[in-house]
Design an enzyme around this catalytic site. Structure first.
Site, PDB file in Angstrom:
ATOM      1  N   LYS A   1       0.797  -1.230   0.000  1.00  0.00           N
ATOM      2  CA  LYS A   1       0.000   0.000   0.000  1.00  0.00           C
ATOM      3  C   LYS A   1       0.837   1.291   0.000  1.00  0.00           C
ATOM      4  CE  LYS A   1      -4.438  -1.176   1.896  1.00  0.00           C
ATOM      5  NZ  LYS A   1      -5.454  -0.828   2.872  1.00  0.00           N
TER       6      LYS A   1
ATOM      7  N   ASP B   1     -10.659   3.814   1.344  1.00  0.00           N
ATOM      8  CA  ASP B   1     -10.975   3.322   2.696  1.00  0.00           C
ATOM      9  C   ASP B   1     -11.683   4.389   3.535  1.00  0.00           C
ATOM     10  OD1 ASP B   1     -10.025   0.758   2.452  1.00  0.00           O
ATOM     11  OD2 ASP B   1      -7.994   1.280   3.092  1.00  0.00           O
TER      12      ASP B   1
END
Ligand code: S3P
Length: 437
Positions: free
Chosen positions: A62, A98
């Site tokens: 990520k 997210d």
């Protein structure tokens, strides 16, 4: 989706079911690809040059993947992590969905973070996305509670916070209106019995939020529920972060309810067998349950238990309508189950509500067989109330005519059982169920 490991992810089933529902199943497929650290750069280049519409990125890439992007969104600049890549005029954009997923899942539950005091438990990558969401949502204050203070301080320094007061503290200093667990504590497996904070820190009237989604009710959420708190599981965040990503890739509005159903169905992991009498639902079901180590349920047996008489007697004394009512009641009950193989009666699809519940709560397998084969298999059996007639063949054809569309509408997959052994049918169900995700 790229990551390492990626085996347990629910994203493939969630995206692929939704793509099928959107009519895009031929154009798009969501795959999990295990990419090791030293393969990341080459993979991203392939993403840029190839047919991909984009990617989801998970642990451990990520942060690392940011340097290979052509553009980063503001959210990524702040959060310091990418979970979604999409293409814009051939360029790769690193985005993070997210934080939107988090806020939308709270909204769904009627929780607004504006002007609220929030404690974020944990100081890893997930915490950064949540803190970004809370700042965007106008939280009054944020306490970052973590085992190691330095990590919490590092995050605090990352975010400029003109309107929201940010502070750091230990795990036993947790307080506020909303408590959010961003650690993996409580996740299925070794961490399942752990709570991220001492449970006596949870006071009534707080909203307890977990970003862990498996199990949906973590130890932390159960403790909060016991104290009368409102709780929000991580399932909503999983779904909404996925929906926003899928919107970027397809350019289309995404049916969020479909995504939710796919996730719930996968988590429950039931299999329902439907189909006409004599297509082998019970025999295949028993063997399938055995192969998978699952419980097996025969809906007809539960109906007989409930009525305390045989199906034949129910039809004779109370009529078919009464039988169908009992059948629907039992279907609602069995749809609450998990990890179960459910063999349904041949007429279960006559009531749309049964079909809808089955589709939502189980992977539905339709077994079929030719009329000749059905006749042959039922030749010794005189207990079927619907087949008490002069010409069985005609009757079967009639019933099949009435029902075939209803069967098709209810099924996720169809398997013809004529001329086939049970083992090969069971193998095919297991294989196709895996592939379906
Ligand atoms: C029926 C099928 C039977 C049983 C009842 C009605 C039907 O179940 O539920 O006799 O309407 O097709 P099986 O298909 O398991 O035999």
């Amino acid at each position: 989706m790229i990551g390492d490991p990626i085996d347990r992810s629910l994203s493939p089933v969630m995206h692929n079911s939704t793509l099928r529902e959107m009519g895009l199943g031929d154009e798009f497929v969501y795959e999990k690809i295990r990419v090791e650290r030293d393969e990341l750069e080459a993979f991203v280049q392939g993403l840029r040059d190839g047919d991909y519409h984009g990617a989801n990125v998970t642990i451990p890439h990520k942060v690392e993947v940011m340097r290979y992007m052509d553009r980063l969104t503001d959210a990524v600049e702040k959060i310091g992590a990418v979970n979604t890549i999409y293409k814009e005029n051939g360029m790769l954009v690193g985005d993070n969905t997210d934080h939107i997923g988090f806020i939308r899942s709270l909204k769904d539950e009627g929780v607004d973070v504006e002007d609220r005091h929030v404690t974020v438990i944990g100081a890893g990558g997930a915490a950064r996305a949540i803190i970004y969401a809370l700042l965007e949502g106008g939280a009054e204050s944020i306490l970052i509670a973590n085992r190691t203070r330095e990590n919490a301080v590092r995050i605090m320094e990352r975010f400029d916070h003109l309107e929201t007061q940010i502070s750091v503290g230990g795990l036993d200093e947790v307080h506020g209106d909303i408590l959010v667990n961003t650690t993996p504590l409580g996740m299925a497996g070794e961490l399942e019995n752990r709570s991220p904070i001492p449970v006596d820190r949870i006071t009534p009237n707080v909203v307890a939020v977990d970003i862990v989604y498996d199990p949906p009710k973590t130890r932390f959420l159960k403790a909060a529920q016991k104290r009368g708190c409102k709780t929000v599981s991580g399932i909503g965040m999983l779904i909404y972060q996925g929906a926003v990503a899928l919107e970027k890739w397809t350019g289309k509005k995404v049916p969020v309810d479909t995504m939710k159903e796919a996730v719930i169905r996968k988590m429950k992991d039931n299999i329902a067998l439907i189909g006409f009498m004599g297509t082998g639902k019970s025999t295949v079901g028993v063997s399938l349950a055995d192969s998978l180590g699952r419980d097996f349920i025969e809906v007809d047996e539960l109906i007989e238990e409930k009525a305390d008489k045989t199906i034949e007697k129910i039809f004779r004394e109370d009529g078919e309508e009464h039988f169908r009512t009992l059948e629907s009641e039992i279907i609602q009950d069995v749809c609450q189950k998990e990890d179960t193989v459910i063999s349904c009666g041949g007429g279960v699809v006559l009531d749309r509500r049964n079909s809808n519940s089955l589709k939502k709560n189980a992977y539905v397998v339709l077994l079929t067989a030719s009329t000749e084969e059905i006749l042959r298999r039922l030749s010794e059996d005189s207990s079927r109330p619907l087949l008490r007639c002069e010409n069985r063949e005609e009757r079967i054809k009639e019933l099949l005519d009435d029902r075939s569309e209803l069967y098709d509408d209810c099924a996720h997959i169809t398997i013809d059982t004529s001329d086939r052994g049970i083992d090969s049918i069971v193998d095919e169900i297991i294989r196709r169920k895996e592939g379906w995700s």
